[in-house]
Design an enzyme around this catalytic site. Structure first.
Site, short mmCIF file in Angstrom:
data_model
loop_
_atom_site.label_atom_id
_atom_site.label_comp_id
_atom_site.label_asym_id
_atom_site.label_seq_id
_atom_site.Cartn_x
_atom_site.Cartn_y
_atom_site.Cartn_z
N SER A 11 -35.05 -76.97 -91.08
CA SER A 11 -35.91 -76.00 -91.73
C SER A 11 -35.53 -74.55 -91.44
O SER A 11 -35.92 -73.67 -92.19
CB SER A 11 -37.36 -76.22 -91.29
OG SER A 11 -37.49 -76.03 -89.88
N LYS B 72 -37.21 -66.60 -86.97
CA LYS B 72 -37.75 -67.54 -87.96
C LYS B 72 -39.24 -67.24 -88.17
O LYS B 72 -39.96 -66.90 -87.22
CB LYS B 72 -37.57 -68.96 -87.44
CG LYS B 72 -38.03 -70.07 -88.39
CD LYS B 72 -37.68 -71.44 -87.82
CE LYS B 72 -38.13 -72.57 -88.71
NZ LYS B 72 -37.79 -73.89 -88.16
N SER C 191 -33.91 -78.97 -86.85
CA SER C 191 -33.99 -77.76 -87.68
C SER C 191 -33.14 -76.59 -87.23
O SER C 191 -33.04 -75.60 -87.96
CB SER C 191 -35.43 -77.30 -87.80
OG SER C 191 -36.06 -78.06 -88.78
#
Ligand code: GLN
Length: 507
Positions: free
Chosen positions: A167, A92, A191
């Protein structure tokens, strides 16, 4: 190019050992997949040449090891591989990887190069992993749909009109669409679990303090945890084993020893047995029954999609029929957890994000400015997106002199009560079962103009972050709209081993 089918890391290692595949051909396969699925917008940058170079080097190393083995009298099995030897991982865009851009999907950090690697990233590399690229996400990990990214949204591979969740949307879709073997994300309020739920992969958030946060761009420091996306439980266990554990660079990271999760996964649950009387122990050893709790208010909540409710209740019945205990508990604090989460996380975010001022870090405006305040205002107004600004404003408000006690202090008190209550629950139960999200993946634009509706979607995930529990989303259900959804399981703090064992029995 030969087709590569990824089943598990263990299977891949078998194939490397018997020479039926090579790291380089696997990397080429993933690069091709990434190219073919470019429209999903999962990767914001692909480290193609570097991944090829590392794969070539690993293949050479394996070849040498094999030759040494041939010369020696040891003919037992293939060479010992590092735990993540040649494993293709995506990360990420909030995890620092030395010398590589890390932007938190924000204009604010456009072209910012990480001066060092996050501990979790360094441990991946040391274990032999190949990092193939960085993955899209909501700006500064704030969001539930991946619609808040400066790079544009990531698409759900199962239905491109639907969000992948957030997210860590890019990390979820990369595993969902076969664009890497496993990936890392971060979970401050869901997330990892919510995008895993929306895309049908496994999403694991470890206990707060299980994995070092060093090198993870901070959103809300007392909530943030690095998390894992995988296609099966043994892979998730192995990845956790590699990245977990004490770190001199993060004082909130626990010094508790890290069990060999991947090996102990299928052995009897000692933590569970220690809570049981001798006769009960015997029965468990044979049938492995668990004591599950769930919150009645969570399953009865009006926001929960009726199909999800029905599926969960049917699952609970099935577990009972198999000899497990499944008990409904009252949980009157449910309505308070989303507000508590958003008060505390925005407060922490407003403080954490103050460093992005265009001087210490971040975008510097080209506009002429009047004075220092004006200079900061320009930098921050241009650098941050709408949602991040909203949260900085909210956080500054709840921390301001006149409102501090009414909001911030109160929310801290609620957090403490939640924690105390959980400890009581785990005296009597092994795990808590819950939905992961109130609905399956929704359509793009459906909630983007209504921040409250978006925040309320976090109702089932923020609990584990408020209390520091490890939690996992297990994709075991399908909705009639064609989308997957998952069962969420939580165990007590640092009982990841039990969590993984329970999970292995549920998938
Ligand atoms: N959706 C939650 C939020 O927007 C969770 C984010 C996260 O876990 N990073 O805060």
């Amino acid at each position: 190019m030969a087709l590569f089918v990824f089943e598990s890391i263990a299977q891949y290692h078998k194939e490397l050992n018997n020479g039926s595949t090579t790291c380089l051909s696997v990397v080429e396969f993933y690069l091709q997949q990434i190219e073919q699925q470019k429209h999903l917008n999962a990767y914001v940058e692909v480290f193609a040449e570097e991944a090829r170079a590392k794969a070539t080097q690993l293949d050479l190393q394996l070849e040498q090891q094999r030759n040494l083995k041939k010369e020696s009298s040891d003919k037992t099995s293939g060479p010992e591989l590092l735990p993540l030897f040649g494993v293709v991982v995506g990360i990420k865009d909030v995890l620092c990887y030395e010398g590589h851009t890390v932007s938190a999907a924000s204009r604010m950090l456009n072209n910012f190069k990480a001066p060092y690697s996050a501990t979790s990233i360094q441990r991946l590399l040391d274990a032999g992993a190949i990092i193939i690229g960085r993955l899209n996400c909501d700006e500064f990990a704030m969001g539930s749909s991946n619609e808040n990214s400066a790079y544009g949204p990531t698409l759900n591979a199962l239905d491109n009109s639907r969000v992948p969740g957030g997210s860590s949307g890019g990390s979820a879709v990369a595993v969902q669409a076969g664009l890497c073997m496993v990936s890392l994300g971060s979970d401050t309020g869901g997330s990892v679990r919510q995008p895993a739920d929306f895309t049908g992969v496994i999403g694991l958030k470890p206990s707060y303090g299980r994995v070092s946060r060093y090198g993870l761009i901070a959103y809300a420091s007392s909530f943030d945890q690095v998390g894992i996306f995988a296609r099966n439980i043994p892979d998730a266990a192995l990845l956790l084993e590699v990245i977990a554990g004490q770190d001199a660079f993060d004082s909130t990271c626990s010094s508790l020893p890290v069990p060999a999760y991947s090996k102990e996964l299928f052995q009897p649950d000692a933590a569970l047995f220690s809570r049981m009387e001798a006769p009960a122990m015997e029965s468990v050893q044979h049938s492995k029954t668990y004591k599950f709790a769930y919150f009645r208010d969570a399953v009865e909540h009006p926001s929960l999609d009726p199909e999800i409710k029905t599926a969960l209740l049917a699952k609970f019945d099935e577990l009972k029929a198999a000899g497990h205990q499944v008990t409904a508990l009252e949980f009157p604090l449910l309505e308070y957890i989303v507000p508590t989460y958003y008060i505390l996380t925005t407060a922490e975010a407003s403080s954490n994000l103050s460093r992005f001022d265009g001087v210490r870090y971040g975008h510097r405006s080209a506009e002429p400015v009047e004075d220092l305040a004006d200079f900061y205002a320009h930098n921050r107004s241009e650098g941050f997106g709408k949602e991040v600004k909203r949260r900085i404003l909210l956080g500054s408000f709840v921390l301001s002199a006149g409102y501090y006690d009414a909001y911030f202090t109160k929310a801290q008190q609620v957090r403490r009560r939640l924690f105390d209550q959980t400890q009581l629950i785990f005296k009597d139960f092994d795990a808590i079962l819950a939905p992961t999200a109130p609905t399956p993946a929704f359509k793009f634009g459906e909630k983007s103009d209504d921040p409250i509706a978006m925040y309320l979607g976090d109702i089932y995930t923020v609990f584990a972050n408020l209390t520091g529990l490890p939690a996992i989303a297990l994709p075991i259900f399908w909705h009639s709209n064609g989308m997957p959804f998952s069962l969420q399981v939580m165990t007590n703090r640092f009982e990841e081993l039990s969590l993984l064992r329970v999970s292995a029995s549920l998938v």
